[in-house]
Design a protein around this motif. Structure first.
Motif, short mmCIF file in Angstrom:
data_model
loop_
_atom_site.label_atom_id
_atom_site.label_comp_id
_atom_site.label_asym_id
_atom_site.label_seq_id
_atom_site.Cartn_x
_atom_site.Cartn_y
_atom_site.Cartn_z
N LYS A 1 0.91 -0.76 -0.14
CA LYS A 1 -0.23 0.13 -0.25
C LYS A 1 1.07 0.64 0.08
N ARG A 2 1.81 1.53 0.87
CA ARG A 2 2.78 2.33 0.59
C ARG A 2 3.26 2.87 -0.38
N THR A 3 3.85 1.49 -1.01
CA THR A 3 4.69 1.22 -2.53
C THR A 3 3.88 2.37 -2.98
N ALA A 4 2.53 1.61 -3.39
CA ALA A 4 1.84 1.55 -4.38
C ALA A 4 1.08 3.79 -4.52
N GLU A 5 1.56 4.00 -3.25
CA GLU A 5 0.94 5.70 -2.75
C GLU A 5 1.78 6.29 -3.28
N CYS A 6 3.58 5.57 -2.84
CA CYS A 6 4.88 6.53 -2.97
C CYS A 6 4.78 6.45 -4.95
N MET A 7 4.42 5.51 -5.36
CA MET A 7 4.13 5.73 -6.90
C MET A 7 3.58 6.99 -8.08
N GLY A 8 2.50 7.92 -6.97
CA GLY A 8 2.23 8.64 -7.46
C GLY A 8 3.15 9.78 -7.24
N ASP A 9 4.21 9.99 -6.97
CA ASP A 9 5.05 10.79 -6.49
C ASP A 9 5.98 11.23 -7.69
N PRO A 10 4.69 12.47 -8.26
CA PRO A 10 5.65 13.59 -9.79
C PRO A 10 7.43 13.03 -9.69
N ARG A 11 7.91 13.31 -9.44
CA ARG A 11 9.44 13.72 -9.17
C ARG A 11 10.43 11.93 -10.17
N LEU A 12 8.88 10.62 -10.06
CA LEU A 12 9.44 9.33 -10.09
C LEU A 12 9.45 10.17 -12.38
N TYR A 13 8.40 10.95 -12.49
CA TYR A 13 8.12 10.56 -14.23
C TYR A 13 8.35 11.27 -14.35
N GLU A 14 9.12 12.62 -14.63
CA GLU A 14 9.91 13.76 -15.52
C GLU A 14 11.01 13.97 -14.96
N ASP A 15 12.22 14.97 -15.69
CA ASP A 15 13.12 14.95 -15.17
C ASP A 15 13.20 16.10 -14.46
N SER A 16 14.67 16.29 -13.46
CA SER A 16 14.10 17.28 -12.71
C SER A 16 16.02 17.36 -11.73
N LEU A 17 16.52 18.33 -11.71
CA LEU A 17 17.81 18.67 -11.23
C LEU A 17 19.09 18.11 -10.21
N TRP A 18 17.48 17.53 -9.10
CA TRP A 18 17.51 15.99 -8.51
C TRP A 18 17.99 14.84 -8.85
N LEU A 19 18.07 14.51 -10.09
CA LEU A 19 17.48 13.74 -11.07
C LEU A 19 19.03 12.98 -11.64
N ARG A 20 18.78 15.02 -12.17
CA ARG A 20 20.71 14.89 -13.02
C ARG A 20 21.98 14.66 -12.02
N ASN A 21 20.77 15.43 -10.53
CA ASN A 21 22.69 15.30 -9.82
C ASN A 21 22.91 13.58 -9.45
N ILE A 22 21.81 12.73 -9.13
CA ILE A 22 21.92 11.14 -9.01
C ILE A 22 22.71 10.87 -10.67
N PHE A 23 22.01 11.49 -11.06
CA PHE A 23 22.61 10.22 -12.24
C PHE A 23 24.14 10.49 -12.49
N THR A 24 24.30 11.75 -12.29
CA THR A 24 26.03 12.00 -12.29
C THR A 24 26.39 11.70 -11.72
N ARG A 25 26.03 11.31 -10.15
CA ARG A 25 27.01 10.83 -9.09
C ARG A 25 27.39 9.85 -10.05
N ALA A 26 26.24 8.86 -10.38
CA ALA A 26 26.57 7.25 -10.40
C ALA A 26 27.35 7.17 -11.77
N ARG A 27 27.12 8.23 -12.63
CA ARG A 27 28.05 7.78 -13.01
C ARG A 27 29.41 7.47 -13.21
N GLN A 28 29.95 9.23 -12.00
CA GLN A 28 31.32 9.06 -11.57
C GLN A 28 31.52 7.57 -10.75
#
Lengths: 364, 162
Positions: free
Chosen positions: B135-162
């Protein structure tokens, strides 16, 4: 605006078609010379007036297309060039009025003048606003805290739309929060119903068992129909209450849950009590089935004289379960507003992860 | 971007399957008049669990975070659900097979042994954790940040590449 003035010229010239003198012709010739510098329009020496008009329109459209970012469709580069002919044209208009009495033997040249001053914008009054469409830049400046700050116009328009249309606010996160709050209401009902039901159940069992458990046969005969449905209902309510209590303490965040347990947070305490009650209740499934099968039981299932040995732990465990769920309900009732999962869902959007649009606010 | 209507529909399906699972867990012992009834109920319950897991996996695959390759971020967030779902499905299948095997020829008989009782407790306890995490995960899947590009995602992506 030079375009408008030139258009005014056109209308005036049309009115005075074929009546202008030689001075005007000279000016037009100079104007045409400047136009002929344009490599896009190689003009024949004496073309028809209508063709020239069309060519001029095409020129204007082309130039506007080349400079789409200029407001009102004006071209900055042409402003210096356009201003001089316009003053000349106004002068020319006055002269044209003065030479009305002249003969119109120079009609072809007059046509040239009209064509030269023509504009694709239709005729309008002198003081009206220009017809060119405004082309807004990407930013607007909003006064905040006694200073102006640049803001993306798309962002601002979007926020205005949200203000105007409340349906836009209904996002997936809001749906999730709505579901969560609905389940919280269900859980709140479940807490109270479970506490009342457990207390009622244990009272019935003890009453049927009699003083010092002397009438256990009576309890088995009366209660065997209720034993399994009661166990099933107890499990259902315990599941709802436990999940609701876990939601309140946000168990998935281990650090937060651990802190709650250490500080004896009401939600964490209730979660612990419900979970213990659940396991105790589940552990009595075998005995409940044994009670359920009492009428059809043989001696291996209910050996003679074994009632007290089997039923006493079952009653004690049910008593403990009733006390636990009653206590958990009391603890939850002291702080019914605590819900860390809801707080997590609310702050999820801004907590630690700023969105990209938020970072586009550039101070002027 | 996940549409609100689609998310509501998926959430409704997920919660319906969870409700069916809870119903079977609560009242399947009462519905044992014929062994085939329990067989059908248990098969449907296991399929419901499987469907729920497939739905949540599809939702995870549909996220922008997954599509840019940050699977570790999703696993870090939803690892508990995946583990508990797998555990619960395994325990459920085991319990269903054992109970039906014992009750197949005589549905209304006493089958409980210490082992079956222990498995029952574990399965029902795992069910509670499964309900909560799902139930908690199903609710968390409504988080809009998971479905669009954003600055924090780019930061994580950059960190992951390093």
């Amino acid at each position: 605006m030079p375009m408008v003035k030139s258009k005014k010229k056109k209308s005036k010239k049309e009115a005075t078609d074929g009546e202008e003198g030689g001075e005007v012709e000279v000016e037009v010739t100079s104007r045409r010379r400047s136009d002929s510098r344009d490599p896009l329009t190689p003009e024949p020496l004496d073309p028809a007036p209508q063709k020239k008009k069309k060519k001029k329109r095409a020129q204007t459209i082309d130039l506007e297309a080349e400079h789409p970012d200029v407001p009102n469709g004006d071209m900055v580069e042409l402003e210096g060039e356009e201003s001089a002919p316009v003053t000349r044209k106004t002068k020319r208009k006055k002269k044209a009025k003065a030479t009305e009495q002249f003969s119109n033997d120079l009609e072809a040249e007059d046509d040239d003048i009209i064509t030269d001053a023509s504009s694709p914008i239709p005729q309008q009054s002198l003081f009206s606003a220009p017809h060119g469409h405004s082309q807004p830049v990407g930013k607007v400046f909003v006064e905040r805290n006694r200073r102006f700050q640049a803001e993306r116009i798309e962002h601002r328009r979007h926020s205005e739309d949200e203000y105007m249309d409340p349906r836009q606010i209904w996002t997936t996160r809001d749906v999730a929060m709505k579901v969560h709050s609905s389940f919280r209401v269900l859980g709140l009902f479940s807490h109270g119903f479970l506490a009342g039901y457990a207390v009622w159940n244990i009272i019935v069992v003890y009453v049927l068992a009699g003083e010092q458990m002397t009438t256990l046969q009576n309890l088995l005969q009366q209660y065997h129909l209720l034993a399994y449905p009661a166990q099933s209902l107890l499990y259902l309510l315990l599941v709802l209450s436990t999940v609701s209590a876990f939601d309140r303490v946000n168990l998935a965040k281990a650090s937060m849950a651990l802190r709650g347990f250490v500080t004896l947070d009401p939600a964490a305490l209730a979660s612990f009590l419900y979970f213990i009650a659940l396991i105790l209740s589940l552990s009595q499934q075998m005995t409940s089935d044994r009670i359920n099968l009492y009428p059809t039981a043989n001696e291996t299932l209910w050996p003679p004289g074994s009632e007290q040995q089997i039923l006493r732990p079952w009653m004690v465990v049910n008593l403990v379960v009733a006390i636990l769920v009653g206590l958990a309900w009391a603890v939850v009732s002291t702080r019914p507003d605590i819900d860390y999962t809801e707080e997590f869902l609310v702050t999820m959007e801004v907590e630690g992860y700023p969105r990209a649009e938020d970072n586009l606010d550039i101070p002027a | 971007m996940l549409q609100t209507g689609n998310f509501s529909l998926v959430l409704l399906i997920q919660l319906t399957l969870l409700a069916y699972d809870l119903f079977v867990n609560s009242f399947s012992e009462l519905l044992r008049g014929a062994p085939v009834i329990q067989l059908v109920l248990f098969i449907m319950q296991d399929i419901a669990i499987l469907f729920n897991v497939i739905i949540i996996l599809l939702m995870l695959f549909n996220t922008y975070v997954f599509q840019v390759g940050l699977v570790s971020l999703l696993l870090e967030r939803f690892r508990a659900l995946l583990i508990i779902s797998a555990l619960y499905l395994t325990l459920s299948i085991c319990f269903h097979c054992w109970a039906l095997n014992l009750r197949w020829f005589q549905s209304n008989r006493f089958i409980w042994t210490d082992g079956l009782q222990a498995l029952f407790v574990f399965q029902r306890t795992a069910a509670v954790l499964y309900y909560y995490f799902y139930k908690r995960t199903a609710e968390c899947m409504g988080d809009p940040r998971l479905y669009e590009d954003s600055l924090w995602l780019r930061n994580i992506f950059t960190r992951a590449r390093q």
